[in-house]
Design an enzyme around this catalytic site. Structure first.
Site, short mmCIF file in Angstrom:
data_model
loop_
_atom_site.label_atom_id
_atom_site.label_comp_id
_atom_site.label_asym_id
_atom_site.label_seq_id
_atom_site.Cartn_x
_atom_site.Cartn_y
_atom_site.Cartn_z
CB ILE A 64 4.49 -7.56 -1.93
CG1 ILE A 64 5.57 -8.63 -1.96
CG2 ILE A 64 4.94 -6.28 -1.21
CD1 ILE A 64 6.03 -9.15 -0.62
CD GLU A 65 -2.61 -5.31 2.00
OE1 GLU A 65 -3.56 -4.54 2.20
OE2 GLU A 65 -2.46 -6.39 2.62
#
Length: 122
Positions: free
Chosen positions: A116-117
C-alpha cells in the site's frame, strides 16, 4: 474511453481482519454489498475484498496487490497516524511519479502483504 477507477479487488486470507485494518489504519468505511460481500469505501471508489478462489475469473494470490492511494492529509500526519497504529513504514517518504505528476509517498504492507502506497501531490 476510460474515465476513472470505480473499484479494485484485493485477495485476502481473512476478510474481517482486512476490514478492521483498512478501517483503523486508512480510515476507510466498511460496507457490505451483494450477498454479504465486504468492501472498503473511500471517496467515490472502493476496495472489494475476496478470499482466494472466491472469484474463479481472478487468479490473483493472497498478497499480490500493489495499490497507490492519494491522501488529503499532510504526509507528516499520515506518518504520525501510522506510527500511532504501530504500522511499519517499509519505505519513505520518497518522491515517486503519480498519474498526474510527482508525488511524495510512504509504503506499508497490509495484513496479507499487499503493498500500500499512500501519497500526496505537492
Amino acid at each position: 474511453m476510460i474515465s476513472h477507477i470505480d473499484h479494485i479487488v484485493l485477495t485476502v486470507a481473512d476478510i474481517e481482519r482486512s476490514v478492521s485494518f483498512y478501517q483503523r489504519v486508512l480510515c476507510m468505511e466498511a460496507v457490505t454489498f451483494a450477498n454479504g460481500r465486504r468492501a472498503l469505501k473511500f471517496g467515490q471508489q472502493k476496495i472489494n475484498l475476496q478470499l482466494l478462489g472466491q472469484e474463479p475469473r481472478n487468479i490473483a494470490n493472497v498478497g499480490s496487490g500493489d495499490v497507490c492511494l492519494i491522501t488529503n492529509w499532510l504526509l507528516a500526519d499520515v506518518i504520525d497516524h501510522l506510527q500511532q497504529e504501530k504500522v511499519e513504514i517499509i519505505e519513505g517518504p520518497v518522491e515517486k511519479s503519480g498519474a498526474v505528476g510527482a508525488i511524495q509517498s510512504v509504503y506499508l504492507l497490509d495484513p496479507d502483504k499487499n503493498l500500500i502506497e499512500i501519497s500526496v501531490y505537492p
